[in-house]
Design a protein around this motif. Structure first.
Motif, PDB file in Angstrom:
ATOM      1  N   CYS A   1       3.989   4.288  -2.875  1.00 25.49           N
ATOM      2  CA  CYS A   1       5.084   4.812  -3.209  1.00 25.49           C
ATOM      3  C   CYS A   1       7.101   4.361  -2.550  1.00 25.49           C
ATOM      4  CB  CYS A   1       5.418   6.272  -2.134  1.00 25.49           C
ATOM      5  SG  CYS A   1       4.126   7.666  -3.541  1.00 25.49           S
ATOM      6  N   ILE A   2       6.887   4.019  -1.474  1.00 29.11           N
ATOM      7  CA  ILE A   2       7.992   3.213  -0.892  1.00 29.11           C
ATOM      8  C   ILE A   2       7.920   1.415  -1.736  1.00 29.11           C
ATOM      9  CG2 ILE A   2       8.802   1.708   0.954  1.00 29.11           C
ATOM     10  CD1 ILE A   2       7.773   4.214   2.700  1.00 29.11           C
ATOM     11  N   ALA A   3       6.683   1.054  -2.351  1.00 32.56           N
ATOM     12  CA  ALA A   3       6.686  -0.649  -2.427  1.00 32.56           C
ATOM     13  C   ALA A   3       6.957  -0.383  -4.008  1.00 32.56           C
ATOM     14  CB  ALA A   3       5.715  -0.525  -2.898  1.00 32.56           C
ATOM     15  N   MET A   4       6.335   0.886  -4.616  1.00 28.99           N
ATOM     16  CA  MET A   4       7.306   0.719  -6.339  1.00 28.99           C
ATOM     17  C   MET A   4       8.906   1.036  -5.976  1.00 28.99           C
ATOM     18  SD  MET A   4       4.001   2.906  -7.534  1.00 28.99           S
ATOM     19  CE  MET A   4       4.853   3.802  -8.987  1.00 28.99           C
ATOM     20  N   GLY A   5       9.505   2.072  -4.837  1.00 31.63           N
ATOM     21  CA  GLY A   5      10.624   2.619  -5.173  1.00 31.63           C
ATOM     22  C   GLY A   5      11.303   1.344  -4.936  1.00 31.63           C
ATOM     23  N   ILE A   6      10.906   0.445  -4.056  1.00 34.29           N
ATOM     24  CA  ILE A   6      11.734  -0.858  -3.940  1.00 34.29           C
ATOM     25  C   ILE A   6      11.647  -1.754  -4.838  1.00 34.29           C
ATOM     26  CG2 ILE A   6      11.492  -2.808  -2.684  1.00 34.29           C
ATOM     27  CD1 ILE A   6      11.003  -1.262  -0.230  1.00 34.29           C
ATOM     28  N   LEU A   7      10.691  -1.626  -5.649  1.00 38.51           N
ATOM     29  CA  LEU A   7      10.239  -2.325  -6.986  1.00 38.51           C
ATOM     30  C   LEU A   7      10.732  -1.432  -7.692  1.00 38.51           C
ATOM     31  CD1 LEU A   7       6.661  -3.287  -6.875  1.00 38.51           C
ATOM     32  CD2 LEU A   7       8.969  -5.271  -6.312  1.00 38.51           C
ATOM     33  N   SER A   8      11.461  -0.444  -7.602  1.00 39.10           N
ATOM     34  CA  SER A   8      12.098  -0.071  -9.171  1.00 39.10           C
ATOM     35  C   SER A   8      14.098  -0.083  -8.906  1.00 39.10           C
ATOM     36  CB  SER A   8      11.917   1.678  -9.454  1.00 39.10           C
ATOM     37  OG  SER A   8      10.099   1.808  -9.761  1.00 39.10           O
ATOM     38  N   THR A   9      14.166  -0.128  -7.773  1.00 37.30           N
ATOM     39  CA  THR A   9      16.098  -0.213  -7.507  1.00 37.30           C
ATOM     40  C   THR A   9      16.140  -1.570  -7.351  1.00 37.30           C
ATOM     41  OG1 THR A   9      15.849   1.540  -5.885  1.00 37.30           O
ATOM     42  CG2 THR A   9      17.303  -0.575  -5.624  1.00 37.30           C
ATOM     43  N   LEU A  10      15.144  -2.732  -7.471  1.00 39.18           N
ATOM     44  CA  LEU A  10      15.249  -4.581  -7.821  1.00 39.18           C
ATOM     45  C   LEU A  10      14.988  -4.441  -8.727  1.00 39.18           C
ATOM     46  CD1 LEU A  10      13.426  -6.100  -5.032  1.00 39.18           C
ATOM     47  CD2 LEU A  10      15.576  -5.758  -4.747  1.00 39.18           C
ATOM     48  N   SER A  11      14.439  -4.067  -9.756  1.00 40.09           N
ATOM     49  CA  SER A  11      14.337  -3.725 -11.475  1.00 40.09           C
ATOM     50  C   SER A  11      15.520  -3.193 -12.185  1.00 40.09           C
ATOM     51  CB  SER A  11      13.409  -3.021 -11.869  1.00 40.09           C
ATOM     52  OG  SER A  11      11.870  -3.724 -11.015  1.00 40.09           O
ATOM     53  N   ILE A  12      16.298  -1.825 -11.639  1.00 32.78           N
ATOM     54  CA  ILE A  12      17.382  -1.745 -12.338  1.00 32.78           C
ATOM     55  C   ILE A  12      18.267  -2.468 -11.980  1.00 32.78           C
ATOM     56  CG2 ILE A  12      18.749   0.103 -12.111  1.00 32.78           C
ATOM     57  CD1 ILE A  12      16.422   2.382 -11.328  1.00 32.78           C
ATOM     58  N   PHE A  13      18.023  -3.175 -10.663  1.00 35.01           N
ATOM     59  CA  PHE A  13      19.687  -3.880 -10.649  1.00 35.01           C
ATOM     60  C   PHE A  13      19.678  -5.671 -11.210  1.00 35.01           C
ATOM     61  CE2 PHE A  13      21.073  -7.647  -7.482  1.00 35.01           C
ATOM     62  CZ  PHE A  13      22.624  -7.502  -7.781  1.00 35.01           C
ATOM     63  N   ILE A  14      18.466  -5.703 -11.317  1.00 32.76           N
ATOM     64  CA  ILE A  14      18.150  -7.254 -12.811  1.00 32.76           C
ATOM     65  C   ILE A  14      18.432  -6.475 -13.772  1.00 32.76           C
ATOM     66  CG2 ILE A  14      15.982  -8.163 -13.532  1.00 32.76           C
ATOM     67  CD1 ILE A  14      13.726  -7.959 -11.373  1.00 32.76           C
ATOM     68  N   ILE A  15      18.197  -5.151 -13.798  1.00 28.17           N
ATOM     69  CA  ILE A  15      18.871  -5.425 -16.065  1.00 28.17           C
ATOM     70  C   ILE A  15      19.651  -4.923 -15.900  1.00 28.17           C
ATOM     71  CG2 ILE A  15      18.564  -2.803 -17.520  1.00 28.17           C
ATOM     72  CD1 ILE A  15      16.061  -2.232 -16.216  1.00 28.17           C
ATOM     73  N   LEU A  16      20.308  -4.334 -14.462  1.00 32.05           N
ATOM     74  CA  LEU A  16      22.194  -4.750 -14.344  1.00 32.05           C
ATOM     75  C   LEU A  16      22.829  -5.896 -14.029  1.00 32.05           C
ATOM     76  CD1 LEU A  16      22.838  -2.024 -11.959  1.00 32.05           C
ATOM     77  CD2 LEU A  16      23.188  -1.519 -14.235  1.00 32.05           C
ATOM     78  N   ILE A  17      22.364  -6.939 -14.044  1.00 29.82           N
ATOM     79  CA  ILE A  17      22.361  -8.050 -13.891  1.00 29.82           C
ATOM     80  C   ILE A  17      22.235  -8.766 -15.577  1.00 29.82           C
ATOM     81  CG2 ILE A  17      21.730 -10.576 -13.475  1.00 29.82           C
ATOM     82  CD1 ILE A  17      21.719  -9.248 -10.520  1.00 29.82           C
ATOM     83  N   ILE A  18      21.136  -8.774 -16.162  1.00 31.87           N
ATOM     84  CA  ILE A  18      20.567  -9.335 -17.149  1.00 31.87           C
ATOM     85  C   ILE A  18      21.299  -8.331 -18.463  1.00 31.87           C
ATOM     86  CG2 ILE A  18      18.514  -8.972 -19.831  1.00 31.87           C
ATOM     87  CD1 ILE A  18      16.401  -9.036 -17.512  1.00 31.87           C
TER      88      ILE A  18
END
Length: 162
Positions: free
Chosen positions: A81-98
């Motif tokens: 769950c922690i791993a998925m949370g970190i990856l989800s947070t990074l994914s949201i950040f990437i979406i905001l950059i894209i």
């Protein structure tokens, strides 16, 4: 040897866990080896310059700690769950950059590992989030004792073979 459902589930879970461990160790290693460059890239990100070193050193440290927790296997559900949370947070950040929501241009070409583009990095994260979801679905079918060992006899034989 016939692989039954009881044996298949731990093999799938262990494979997913191994992929997460590999991703986090590789990412941490690459960031540590390229730390001066990584700090410079973080300084171009859309957050205060003073935060760049903390993020640059904190991210690979977090990845390494998470890989170690995954290796220990004592609280697999929590760790996944922690791993998925970190990856989800990074994914949201990437979406905001894209989508250029937080910056009018791409702040750097540091989309991460394997020379991926920002879109490729997002896809990799989403695949790992999906794998994490599969691992969480499989986990209730696996008996793990407090030491992180498989406890029922069908699953224990798989763990001993590795």
């Amino acid at each position: 040897m016939k692989i039954t459902r009881q044996k298949y589930i731990p093999i799938c879970f262990e494979s997913i866990r191994g992929l997460f461990i590999t991703l986090f160790i590789y990412t941490a290693f690459v960031k540590w080896v390229q730390m001066p460059t990584f700090v410079g890239q973080m300084e171009r990100m859309p957050f205060p310059d003073w935060a760049a070193p903390y993020v640059a050193y904190g991210l690979p440290s977090t990845m390494l700690i998470l890989a170690l927790l995954l290796m220990m296997n004592k609280k697999p559900k929590r760790t996944v769950c922690i791993a998925m949370g970190i990856l989800s947070t990074l994914s949201i950040f990437i979406i905001l950059i894209i989508t250029r929501t937080i910056s009018p241009s791409y702040p750097c070409a540091c989309a991460g590992i394997l020379g991926l583009s920002w879109n490729g990095h997002l896809m990799l994260n989403l695949v790992y989030i999906l794998l994490g979801g599969i691992a969480l679905i499989l986990l209730p079918s696996i008996d793990v004792d407090p030491k992180g060992e498989y406890t029922n006899s069908a699953n224990a034989s798989i763990h001993q073979q590795t």
